[in-house]
Scaffold this active site. Structure first.
Site, PDB file in Angstrom:
ATOM      1  N   SER A   1       0.837  -1.206   0.000  1.00  0.00           N
ATOM      2  CA  SER A   1       0.000   0.000   0.000  1.00  0.00           C
ATOM      3  C   SER A   1       0.868   1.252   0.000  1.00  0.00           C
ATOM      4  O   SER A   1       1.765   1.388   0.845  1.00  0.00           O
ATOM      5  CB  SER A   1      -0.902   0.023   1.234  1.00  0.00           C
ATOM      6  OG  SER A   1      -1.813  -1.038   1.189  1.00  0.00           O
TER       7      SER A   1
ATOM      8  N   GLU B   1      -1.514  -4.295  13.507  1.00  0.00           N
ATOM      9  CA  GLU B   1      -2.206  -3.965  12.254  1.00  0.00           C
ATOM     10  C   GLU B   1      -3.672  -4.412  12.333  1.00  0.00           C
ATOM     11  O   GLU B   1      -4.584  -3.676  11.962  1.00  0.00           O
ATOM     12  CB  GLU B   1      -1.504  -4.654  11.072  1.00  0.00           C
ATOM     13  CG  GLU B   1      -2.206  -4.368   9.751  1.00  0.00           C
ATOM     14  CD  GLU B   1      -1.510  -5.005   8.549  1.00  0.00           C
ATOM     15  OE1 GLU B   1      -0.559  -5.797   8.746  1.00  0.00           O
ATOM     16  OE2 GLU B   1      -1.934  -4.713   7.421  1.00  0.00           O
TER      17      GLU B   1
ATOM     18  N   GLU C   1     -10.815 -15.768   6.624  1.00  0.00           N
ATOM     19  CA  GLU C   1     -10.648 -17.219   6.806  1.00  0.00           C
ATOM     20  C   GLU C   1      -9.436 -17.505   7.704  1.00  0.00           C
ATOM     21  O   GLU C   1      -9.486 -18.347   8.597  1.00  0.00           O
ATOM     22  CB  GLU C   1     -10.467 -17.924   5.446  1.00  0.00           C
ATOM     23  CG  GLU C   1     -11.703 -17.956   4.579  1.00  0.00           C
ATOM     24  CD  GLU C   1     -11.969 -16.634   3.859  1.00  0.00           C
ATOM     25  OE1 GLU C   1     -11.092 -15.743   3.884  1.00  0.00           O
ATOM     26  OE2 GLU C   1     -13.065 -16.479   3.293  1.00  0.00           O
TER      27      GLU C   1
HETATM   28  C1  LIG Z   1      -6.397  -3.176   0.282  1.00  0.00           C
HETATM   29  C2  LIG Z   1      -5.218  -4.078   0.540  1.00  0.00           C
HETATM   30  C3  LIG Z   1      -4.049  -3.511   0.999  1.00  0.00           C
HETATM   31  C4  LIG Z   1      -2.929  -4.339   1.259  1.00  0.00           C
HETATM   32  N1  LIG Z   1      -1.773  -3.735   1.682  1.00  0.00           N
HETATM   33  C5  LIG Z   1      -0.674  -4.496   1.886  1.00  0.00           C
HETATM   34  C6  LIG Z   1       0.560  -3.893   2.281  1.00  0.00           C
HETATM   35  O1  LIG Z   1       0.674  -2.667   2.435  1.00  0.00           O
HETATM   36  N2  LIG Z   1       1.637  -4.680   2.447  1.00  0.00           N
HETATM   37  C7  LIG Z   1       1.587  -6.030   2.282  1.00  0.00           C
HETATM   38  O2  LIG Z   1       2.598  -6.684   2.489  1.00  0.00           O
HETATM   39  N3  LIG Z   1       0.422  -6.657   1.901  1.00  0.00           N
HETATM   40  C8  LIG Z   1      -0.699  -5.910   1.687  1.00  0.00           C
HETATM   41  N4  LIG Z   1      -1.887  -6.505   1.294  1.00  0.00           N
HETATM   42  C9  LIG Z   1      -1.886  -7.951   1.005  1.00  0.00           C
HETATM   43  C10 LIG Z   1      -2.677  -8.794   1.999  1.00  0.00           C
HETATM   44  O3  LIG Z   1      -1.971  -8.952   3.206  1.00  0.00           O
HETATM   45  C11 LIG Z   1      -2.943 -10.147   1.307  1.00  0.00           C
HETATM   46  O4  LIG Z   1      -3.790  -9.892   0.203  1.00  0.00           O
HETATM   47  C12 LIG Z   1      -3.585 -11.157   2.217  1.00  0.00           C
HETATM   48  O5  LIG Z   1      -2.709 -11.559   3.236  1.00  0.00           O
HETATM   49  C13 LIG Z   1      -4.061 -12.412   1.431  1.00  0.00           C
HETATM   50  O6  LIG Z   1      -3.040 -12.933   0.665  1.00  0.00           O
HETATM   51  P1  LIG Z   1      -3.253 -13.242  -0.903  1.00  0.00           P
HETATM   52  O7  LIG Z   1      -3.828 -11.994  -1.537  1.00  0.00           O
HETATM   53  O8  LIG Z   1      -2.001 -13.769  -1.452  1.00  0.00           O
HETATM   54  O9  LIG Z   1      -4.405 -14.334  -0.952  1.00  0.00           O
HETATM   55  P2  LIG Z   1      -4.206 -15.908  -0.777  1.00  0.00           P
HETATM   56  O10 LIG Z   1      -3.333 -16.176   0.384  1.00  0.00           O
HETATM   57  O11 LIG Z   1      -3.818 -16.486  -2.102  1.00  0.00           O
HETATM   58  O12 LIG Z   1      -5.689 -16.359  -0.408  1.00  0.00           O
HETATM   59  C14 LIG Z   1      -6.703 -16.576  -1.403  1.00  0.00           C
HETATM   60  C15 LIG Z   1      -7.947 -17.092  -0.697  1.00  0.00           C
HETATM   61  O13 LIG Z   1      -7.660 -18.367  -0.094  1.00  0.00           O
HETATM   62  C16 LIG Z   1      -8.004 -18.349   1.283  1.00  0.00           C
HETATM   63  N5  LIG Z   1      -7.046 -19.130   2.061  1.00  0.00           N
HETATM   64  C17 LIG Z   1      -5.702 -19.137   1.913  1.00  0.00           C
HETATM   65  N6  LIG Z   1      -5.133 -19.960   2.832  1.00  0.00           N
HETATM   66  C18 LIG Z   1      -6.143 -20.451   3.592  1.00  0.00           C
HETATM   67  C19 LIG Z   1      -6.212 -21.322   4.724  1.00  0.00           C
HETATM   68  N7  LIG Z   1      -5.103 -21.848   5.253  1.00  0.00           N
HETATM   69  N8  LIG Z   1      -7.422 -21.606   5.241  1.00  0.00           N
HETATM   70  C20 LIG Z   1      -8.562 -21.067   4.731  1.00  0.00           C
HETATM   71  N9  LIG Z   1      -8.555 -20.234   3.647  1.00  0.00           N
HETATM   72  C21 LIG Z   1      -7.373 -19.922   3.102  1.00  0.00           C
HETATM   73  C22 LIG Z   1      -7.930 -16.891   1.678  1.00  0.00           C
HETATM   74  O14 LIG Z   1      -8.733 -16.624   2.829  1.00  0.00           O
HETATM   75  C23 LIG Z   1      -8.436 -16.185   0.431  1.00  0.00           C
HETATM   76  O15 LIG Z   1      -9.855 -16.184   0.420  1.00  0.00           O
HETATM   77  C24 LIG Z   1      -3.014  -5.724   1.036  1.00  0.00           C
HETATM   78  C25 LIG Z   1      -4.199  -6.277   0.558  1.00  0.00           C
HETATM   79  C26 LIG Z   1      -5.291  -5.475   0.303  1.00  0.00           C
HETATM   80  C27 LIG Z   1      -6.554  -6.100  -0.224  1.00  0.00           C
END
Ligand SMILES: Cc1cc2nc3c(=O)[nH]c(=O)nc-3n(C[C@H](O)[C@H](O)[C@H](O)COP(=O)(O)OP(=O)(O)OC[C@H]3O[C@@H](n4cnc5c(N)ncnc54)[C@H](O)[C@@H]3O)c2cc1C
Length: 387
Positions: A166, A249, A371
């Site tokens: 972000s 956070e 989740e």
């Molecule tokens: C508006 C916004 C701002 C952000 N800002 C930052 C930032 O400044 N810095 C930063 O580092 N990150 C940032 N993020 C990233 C955020 O931390 C990640 O998007 C989040 O941790 C999910 O990871 P992913 O997107 O890779 O999804 P994934 O991990 O690929 O997950 C995809 C789906 O699978 C589900 N899932 C995955 N593993 C499991 C499990 N073990 N059990 C059940 N369900 C599961 C998840 O709940 C989700 O629905 C931001 C995200 C958003 C949306």
């Protein structure tokens, strides 16, 4: 008069005298929030004055020690200050990942030198920070991160990529998780590093969303040299720092459940309710949930300040707060009917309702998905078998 009552009276008078009238109006858009930084953008003189006045008193971080730019207030005094600010609708003078995330981690894990170097700048809003946690293959499974950090004797050398960072394109410094030992089990080879985004080899590419906004970036590190003294805590023990910061956070994000200064659902909703008994029932259900959340939130903050909170409690709060905020905006949209979907007209203030509603969809993803929070609650708080 007890000491706390005297403090309240003093604080009330000080705020009356020092909080500009403009800084008591509700926040209408992103520009109304001040993020500070090396090149701060102030929407008005009043916004600048409010930040400087509050920072001068240490009240951007009222409960941090005075030596690090804080106000040195006790938990009870901090609560009074927040109540008195809320009473007059005073805006938060500074939005800052430094305050809500990095600061608490530095207070616990930073060296004395790091605290004296970084915390006062954070308190005064002079450096804007971003968070380098997520990578293309490390989101929910954060400990799989691969950004490489090699010990080159007199410096660290960083190579890799972050994503969803972000405001990386607006930030001055980054707090970043890096892999310092690729052979160790994944949680044990991670370190927590701080560096300047102006360092050679750092580049950002804003991610353009369908809304036309770019609130986050891909962030690339190509042979970035980082001074040795910018690693926080011990080498390969960064996971402890990372988890502690995530708790803060999640606590910050859970505040969305409170719905801003009033938590009110707005006039449009009240009007729509009068005509629609089904909607009225939904609003009543929401109001009860919102009251319960407010009470839970107050208790949680008190327990946290007293050092009695369960370490996994922020996950519970984050889940409840973000789901509540999503429900709030679903209701606003339901009450607004098709008018609420207007995207660009002046009447809809540039599609404010629709844009805010869509933004809430990210609440249950950022800072760890719902989740994942439910998994943490099941395992660490409820201790469910098999969780
Ligand atoms: C508006 C916004 C701002 C952000 N800002 C930052 C930032 O400044 N810095 C930063 O580092 N990150 C940032 N993020 C990233 C955020 O931390 C990640 O998007 C989040 O941790 C999910 O990871 P992913 O997107 O890779 O999804 P994934 O991990 O690929 O997950 C995809 C789906 O699978 C589900 N899932 C995955 N593993 C499991 C499990 N073990 N059990 C059940 N369900 C599961 C998840 O709940 C989700 O629905 C931001 C995200 C958003 C949306």
């Amino acid at each position: 008069m007890s000491d706390l009552e005297a403090f309240r009276a003093e604080t009330r008078a000080w705020l009356e005298a020092n909080c500009p009238a403009e800084m008591r109006l509700p926040v209408r858009d992103e520009g109304d929030m001040c993020w500070g930084g090396r090149h701060p953008v102030f929407k008005s003189d009043a916004q600048k004055r409010w930040l400087e006045t509050m920072a001068g008193r240490g009240w951007t971080v009222p409960d941090w020690p005075r030596d690090y730019g804080g106000g040195g207030l006790s938990p009870a005094e901090t609560k009074v200050l927040k109540q008195e600010m809320a009473r007059i609708g005073a805006r938060n003078p500074l939005m800052s990942f430094g305050i809500s995330m990095l600061g608490p981690a530095l207070l616990k894990y930073g060296s004395e030198e790091q605290k004296r170097r970084f915390l006062p700048e954070i308190a005064r809003g002079e450096i804007r920070w971003c968070q380098g946690y997520s990578e293309p293959n490390a989101g929910s499974d954060l400990a799989s991160l691969q950004t490489k950090c090699e010990d080159k004797g007199d410096h660290w050398l960083v190579n890799g990529q972050k994503v969803w960072t972000s405001y990386a394109d607006k930030a001055d410094w980054i707090f970043c998780l890096v892999r310092t030992d690729p052979k160790a089990p994944k949680h044990e080879g991670i370190s927590f590093l701080l560096f300047d985004m102006a360092s050679e080899g750092v580049s950002t590419r804003p991610i353009l969303l369908i809304s036309g906004n770019s609130p986050f970036c891909e962030t690339f590190f190509d042979d970035v040299r980082v001074p040795k003294d910018q690693l926080v805590g011990e080498v390969n023990k960064g996971w402890d720092v990372a988890k502690y910061l995530l708790g803060h956070e999640r606590e910050m994000i859970s505040g969305m459940g409170l719905g801003g200064q009033t938590g009110a659902l707005g006039e449009a909703l009240k009007e729509a309710c009068a005509a629609d008994p089904l909607l009225r029932a939904d609003v009543a259900r929401f109001d009860v949930d919102a009251m319960a959340f407010r009470a839970m939130s107050e208790r949680f903050i008190d327990e946290l300040k007293a050092g009695r909170a369960h370490p996994a409690q922020p996950s519970m709060m984050k889940y409840a707060g973000t789901e509540l905020n999503k429900a709030r905006h679903e209701l606003v949209m339901a009450a607004g009917g098709s008018d609420a979907l207007e995207w660009e007209s002046e009447r809809s203030r540039g599609g404010k309702a629709a844009r805010e509603w869509l933004r809430t969809k990210a609440n249950s993803i950022e800072g760890g998905t719902s989740e994942i929070q439910l998994g943490i609650v099941a395992k660490r708080i409820l201790e469910l078998p098999g969780a």
